[in-house]
Enzyme design. Sequence first.
Site, mmCIF file in Angstrom:
data_model
loop_
_atom_site.group_PDB
_atom_site.id
_atom_site.type_symbol
_atom_site.label_atom_id
_atom_site.label_comp_id
_atom_site.label_asym_id
_atom_site.label_seq_id
_atom_site.Cartn_x
_atom_site.Cartn_y
_atom_site.Cartn_z
ATOM 1 N N GLY A 167 -9.785 -33.921 25.145
ATOM 2 C CA GLY A 167 -11.161 -33.471 25.033
ATOM 3 C C GLY A 167 -11.429 -32.060 25.513
ATOM 4 N N ARG A 201 -0.512 -25.230 18.063
ATOM 5 C CA ARG A 201 0.148 -26.460 17.629
ATOM 6 C C ARG A 201 1.299 -26.177 16.657
ATOM 7 N NH1 ARG A 201 -4.355 -31.323 16.868
ATOM 8 N NH2 ARG A 201 -4.379 -31.902 19.075
ATOM 9 N N GLY A 222 -6.635 -38.113 21.843
ATOM 10 C CA GLY A 222 -6.759 -39.570 21.882
ATOM 11 C C GLY A 222 -5.519 -40.262 22.397
#
Length: 422
Positions: free
Chosen positions: A379, A60, A402
């Site tokens: 997920g 990330r 999400g």
Amino acid sequence: MSPRSQVKNNKSEVFSQERAVSPLPKLNDLLKHGVKGKRVLLRVDINVPMEHGKVSDATRIRKIVPTINALAEKGARVIVLSHFGRPKKEYNPDLSLAPIADALSKELGGKEVKFAVDCIGLAAKDSVKNLNDGEVLLLENLRFHEGEEKNDPDFTRQLADLGDYFVNDAFSCSHRAHSSIVGLAEKLPAYAGLLLDEELSALEKILEKPKKPFAAIVGGAKISSKVDLLQNLVQKVDVLIIGGGMANTFLYAQGINVEKSLCEKDCKKVVDEIFKLAEKNNCQIILPTDAVVADKLEEFAECKVVDINSVPSGNMILDIGPRTILEVANAISECQSLVWNGPLGAFEFRPFDVGTISLSRIVANQTANGDLVSVAGGGDILSALHKAGLRNSFTYISTAGGAFLEWLEGKELPGIKILRKK
């Protein structure tokens, strides 16, 4: 009947008539104005895994480097904002962003990343004041303040006072109406960062204008957490493949004895509604026809393959069987677009990872051959693909979690909506 032959000409373009399509103000639009000497608040998601106080996976962090470099090279004073974990709205040394400053510096090729011990107040103001053109400053965890998640006007104002412009490069957080996502975009001239633009473009490409036939694989434990997703997808895709624990609930609703398998027996009405929607919208639903079962869930538990109608007493369905793998593979071979969310079995425990890994390899191969546009995200599917060594083998892998799910559900994300308004 093959999925291709089931596609109707009047099937609507996915999402394109439902979601806002206003142009997004982008980073290059900001750079054209000139940012030398300007304070740019850059919201990112560096909520990364840590081990023994050090970043264990910098994926990330690596993804936000292009946006930081683009701003710094033009002389902007880059002020990086992020959350980390779920602190109880107070300082927690275990959830400080301080160790991430060093990791970010490393990914920036050794460029110094300064750190402020708070994201508002005198510490933040002084750190910003001492920042020179082209330098990078990381502010402390936004969620140490309860005003962040509440989108509190006073907290937003204190953040906004630190910058001249706002850049959102955190698609993964854009489903939250927080101060650093929505509040800042309302207060300051706001733009989409390179990563956010890339993520949004990739999702729009497959979800709003997919090549047909279009398939979706949805796995995971429970239907109750993905009702909106399933109801939306059956109206959009041509083939819906359901696996994982939620497949057991579908099977149970059809009168199949799933024995001790994970199952939401009170969701029969929901399942019936999804089947009706699928029939109305000409969507083929594929459920397991055979399964790998065992009487306990543990690594290398004794297991066997059975017909889905013959689950032995006291056993659990823990993965799809070889016949189902073949049926799904044949369906995917007829499709040109695929979106995947959730594993098809208890992939954390071998050998119940076989179904997910086998099909992910098939999808990867079809993608590599140029026959399929594939997007996966949300997920455990990312962990499953990493385990299979296939994180780079799909057209696009979303780390948004999400936000990815809500996008699939057809919802308008607050962080994207406010940018489009700008």
